[in-house]
Structure formats: C-alpha cells, structure tokens
Design an enzyme around this catalytic site. Sequence first.
Site, PDB file in Angstrom:
ATOM      1  N   GLY A 248      34.906  25.352 -89.487  1.00 61.95           N
ATOM      2  CA  GLY A 248      35.944  26.368 -89.441  1.00 61.95           C
ATOM      3  C   GLY A 248      35.656  27.718 -90.054  1.00 61.95           C
ATOM      4  CD  GLU A 290      32.964  17.144 -88.441  1.00 58.63           C
ATOM      5  OE1 GLU A 290      32.789  15.957 -88.165  1.00 58.63           O
ATOM      6  OE2 GLU A 290      34.036  17.739 -88.222  1.00 58.63           O
ATOM      7  N   GLY A 292      30.206  24.649 -86.630  1.00 63.25           N
ATOM      8  CA  GLY A 292      29.738  24.854 -85.259  1.00 63.25           C
ATOM      9  C   GLY A 292      29.477  26.335 -85.060  1.00 63.25           C
ATOM     10  NE  ARG A 293      34.543  30.337 -84.628  1.00 64.97           N
ATOM     11  CZ  ARG A 293      35.166  30.426 -83.448  1.00 64.97           C
ATOM     12  NH1 ARG A 293      34.746  31.295 -82.561  1.00 64.97           N
ATOM     13  NH2 ARG A 293      36.204  29.660 -83.163  1.00 64.97           N
ATOM     14  CE1 TYR A 334      41.153  29.331 -77.488  1.00 66.00           C
ATOM     15  CE2 TYR A 334      38.968  30.310 -77.379  1.00 66.00           C
ATOM     16  CZ  TYR A 334      39.790  29.217 -77.283  1.00 66.00           C
ATOM     17  OH  TYR A 334      39.236  27.996 -76.990  1.00 66.00           O
ATOM     18  CB  CYS A 361      39.258  36.492 -57.188  1.00 66.30           C
ATOM     19  SG  CYS A 361      40.230  37.351 -56.008  1.00 66.30           S
ATOM     20  CD  GLU A 362      42.493  34.043 -63.298  1.00 70.79           C
ATOM     21  OE1 GLU A 362      42.213  33.333 -62.309  1.00 70.79           O
ATOM     22  OE2 GLU A 362      43.059  33.613 -64.301  1.00 70.79           O
TER      23      GLU A 362
HETATM   24  N1  LLP Z   1      34.923  19.631 -86.546  1.00 77.10           N
HETATM   25  C1  LLP Z   1      35.947  19.402 -85.724  1.00 77.10           C
HETATM   26  C2  LLP Z   1      36.624  18.120 -85.782  1.00 77.10           C
HETATM   27  C3  LLP Z   1      36.370  20.388 -84.825  1.00 77.10           C
HETATM   28  O1  LLP Z   1      37.396  20.140 -84.023  1.00 77.10           O
HETATM   29  C4  LLP Z   1      35.681  21.629 -84.770  1.00 77.10           C
HETATM   30  C5  LLP Z   1      36.082  22.663 -83.824  1.00 77.10           C
HETATM   31  C6  LLP Z   1      34.598  21.824 -85.640  1.00 77.10           C
HETATM   32  C7  LLP Z   1      34.253  20.805 -86.522  1.00 77.10           C
HETATM   33  C8  LLP Z   1      33.792  23.095 -85.654  1.00 77.10           C
HETATM   34  O2  LLP Z   1      34.537  24.198 -86.044  1.00 77.10           O
HETATM   35  P1  LLP Z   1      33.816  25.622 -86.209  1.00 77.10           P
HETATM   36  O3  LLP Z   1      32.882  25.527 -87.406  1.00 77.10           O
HETATM   37  O4  LLP Z   1      33.054  25.872 -84.963  1.00 77.10           O
HETATM   38  O5  LLP Z   1      34.933  26.562 -86.407  1.00 77.10           O
HETATM   39  N2  LLP Z   1      36.961  26.986 -78.410  1.00 77.10           N
HETATM   40  C9  LLP Z   1      37.480  27.638 -79.599  1.00 77.10           C
HETATM   41  C10 LLP Z   1      37.127  26.893 -80.855  1.00 77.10           C
HETATM   42  C11 LLP Z   1      37.613  25.458 -80.841  1.00 77.10           C
HETATM   43  C12 LLP Z   1      37.184  24.721 -82.058  1.00 77.10           C
HETATM   44  C13 LLP Z   1      37.386  23.273 -81.862  1.00 77.10           C
HETATM   45  N3  LLP Z   1      36.999  22.464 -82.967  1.00 77.10           N
HETATM   46  C14 LLP Z   1      36.931  29.072 -79.646  1.00 77.10           C
HETATM   47  O6  LLP Z   1      36.231  29.467 -78.742  1.00 77.10           O
HETATM   48  O7  LLP Z   1      37.266  29.814 -80.570  1.00 77.10           O
END
Ligand code: LLP
Length: 431
Positions: A248, A290, A292-293, A334, A361-362
């Site tokens: 997050g 965890e 990701g981003r 978003y 086309c949107e």
């Molecule tokens: N762990 C769990 C259980 C999650 O659901 C997520 C993200 C993460 C870790 C990783 O979170 P991060 O470090 O990436 O913030 N598609 C959306 C983001 C959806 C995130 C879903 N879960 C976007 O493009 O902003």
Amino acid sequence: MLHKNLTINEKGVLCIAEQDTVELVQKYGTPLMVMDEARIRRNFSVYKNAMEKYFGQGSYPLFASKAFSCKYIYRIAKEENVGIDLVSSGELYTALSAGFDVSNAFLHGNNKTDADIEYAIESGVGHFVADNLTEIDMIDEVAKKHGKVQPIILRLSPGIDPHTHAAITTGQVDSKFGIAIETGQADDAVEYTLNKKNLRLDGFHCHIGSQIFDIKPFCDAGKLMIEYVTHVKQKFGYVTEILNLGGGFGVRYIQSQPELNYEDFIRLIASYINEEVKRSGIKKPRIIMEPGRSIVADSALTLYTVGGTKEIPGFKNYVSIDGGMPDNPRYALYQADYTVCLASRMNDKADFTCTVAGRCCESGDLIQEDVTIPKPYRGDILAVLVTGAYNYSMASNYNRIPRPAVVAIKDGKVFEVIRRETFADLIKNDL
Ligand code: LLP
C-alpha cells in the site's frame, strides 16, 4: 526529473536508465513499455534490508505480483530471494513457468475456486491467505485428499480508513475482503481453523489499501493487529508465527506528490509494533509485507506515437496517441495522476495545454487531462511516466487492440520481456 533514472540527453530526448527513448521506439515500435531493472532490484533491496533491520530476522517482503505479472518479474523475485503474493491460478501458473519456488508464495483471493485450491495445493503453494469459512472448509478437504497439512493465515479486516481512492481501499469492516475483527467473526474463524486437522494456522493478514502517503494508518493497523495477536493468545492460547501487513505505500506519479522514504516508513511501523509486542509480552511474530506498486511503478514508462492534435477554440485541445485505456485504464478507472512529457522534444517550450486521449471508441478513454507540454505534431513521441504498476497487468484488448511490447534495460542492454501481441494472438481463441 520525477525520478533519478530519467534524464534528458544532448538531443533533447528523454532517456530512461540512459537509453534514448526515441531510439527505443525506432527499434521496438509503440506503444512500448520500458522497464529499468536496476530500479526494480533497488526497490526490493530497500524493503529486504529495512524489514530485516527493523522487524528482525525472518521478516521479508513478498512481491504483490498483481501489480505486474509475467515470467520476467518472477525470475527477478527469485534472484532477489523475495516471496510472492499470488491472487489467481493464472499468476500461479506464470510463476511456476518462470521456475519460481512457490513454497515461498502466499495465495490470496476473496473467492478461490475449487480448481484454484486443487491447483495450489498440488503445486505446493506455501501459504493460503484464507478469506472466509467456506474456503477454509475446502482447503482443509483438499489438503486431506492430498495427505497434507496446509499452512494458512487468515485475512482480517482491521477497520481502518487509509484515505485513498475508494476503489482501492480494502481494510474497512464492510469490505468484500477479509474477516472482521470488530464483529467477533475473526475469533470464530480462528477457533474454526484451529479445529481443522489438515490446516496449520500460521497467523494473520491485513491490507488497508493502496497508494497511501500517510504513515498513520499503517502504524494504527500494525498496532491493532498486534493487539489482536495478544487477544488470541489470551483467549485460545494460540501463538501467532506470521503477521502479514499487506502493501500500500504510495508512489510519486506527479511532481506535487512526495517521494516516500520506504525505509523510514518501515522503521516507524516497526517502532509501533515492537513497542506493542514489548508491552503485551507476546512472542514477536515474523512480519511480512506485500509491496506491489512501490516495487515496479517507478521502474517504467510507456511510449506512444502522437497522431492527430485537435484544437477546439474556446474549449480544449486534444492530443491522440496510439494506445490508451487498453494498456493503461487507470485514469478511466480512478482519475489517476500521471506525468506526461513530449519525449522527442523535452527542451522545447511547454505552452500547449491539452488532454491526452487514447485511440478507443470511447470518450472516457483518456490518459490525463490538462497537461502542458510543447505542442506535439504527428509522429512525435509522447511518454507517460511511472507506468510499471497496474498498467500491463490491467491491460485489455478492448477494440481488439493488441497489448504493447515490454522491454527491459539491464546494465546498458535492452531486451524484450513481453513481445507485442499480434493480430493472430487476438483471434487465437476465436472458433
Ligand atoms: N496485498 C494485497 C492483499 C493487496 O490486495 C494489494 C493490492 C497489495 C498487497 C499490493 O498493494 P500495493 O503495494 O501495490 O499498493 N489496480 C489499482 C490497485 C489495486 C490494488 C489491489 N491490491 C490501481 O491501479 O491503483
């Protein structure tokens, strides 16, 4: 520039990891996603080192592979010795295909199908993150069939509002994810799981949301989860081994956002957790996170070729590009912030305010509104920065547009990691 791996060369062209983006386009075409591998590895190192330093040995990050899932990234995760967070059998299949040892994987999802559970147990996935009681029954049943005792952790909703976009908030009590602490249902799930013969309850998980810049909700969640760990020790005599705090952390997409220091964030969260552990006298669980981003977002940019420019006097200007919501749906979904630059003429005067429109086309197929760049002409190269997370992984073939190619740069060398989809790929499942 927004991030250190972005520079401008003597021709006035935008470079990433010292590679001239116009030359990359000449070789690989557009739309093109370009990744800087050193940045990905650096981001992993920040988490690995800080987590071990502040949470102690045995604490480590999992890459939330929903942010960017392909064989290339699982190979890097393997080399970096981090775990992975998976959310579907498709991600599991991809990780296995890349030779990733999935005993170091956690399988998420609020609705794991029977087939997902079978496949994950057969493949030896290290942990399930269970989301509800029916799933707990099924995991136990399948583990029994395979003569295994499956380690699991329970996903809890701690009831914390992280103040981010509503669509990416996940930790509140009424969320579709997890089992609420506040309602007493988490206690019921603990008791339920402890009575299952083919499950080993290893601990708990929470994830409050994504793209969060404020440290407080993370500290609150950490403290609350330790309180819960203390509570289950008192109530059930249960000792928690693993506490997974999810991902997050926010990433800087535009100049006005801060560039977070993740080591500082981890240090602060750890100070809350360590204090609470000391106060309650419980055994400190291994902490897992965890991200990701914050691992992949700032490693990449996307390059497009400019087509038409339309000026509507008294209203607005549009610049159309040869990609859009199929490769980056985040503005449409978003209203996500992005920095847009005219990669082919970075030193020209930026005096043209426009909306960057995709080719679908949107009307909602926009990448960003009201950005000011030098006036682009047909054939100019436009770059959208910080596109490494949730772009390719959320890409679609809307309007039968093939997904872009992805190239990576490592030690000055450029190589393809995902080839451009062809028209033949588009019809390969059509009967
Ligand atoms: N762990 C769990 C259980 C999650 O659901 C997520 C993200 C993460 C870790 C990783 O979170 P991060 O470090 O990436 O913030 N598609 C959306 C983001 C959806 C995130 C879903 N879960 C976007 O493009 O902003």
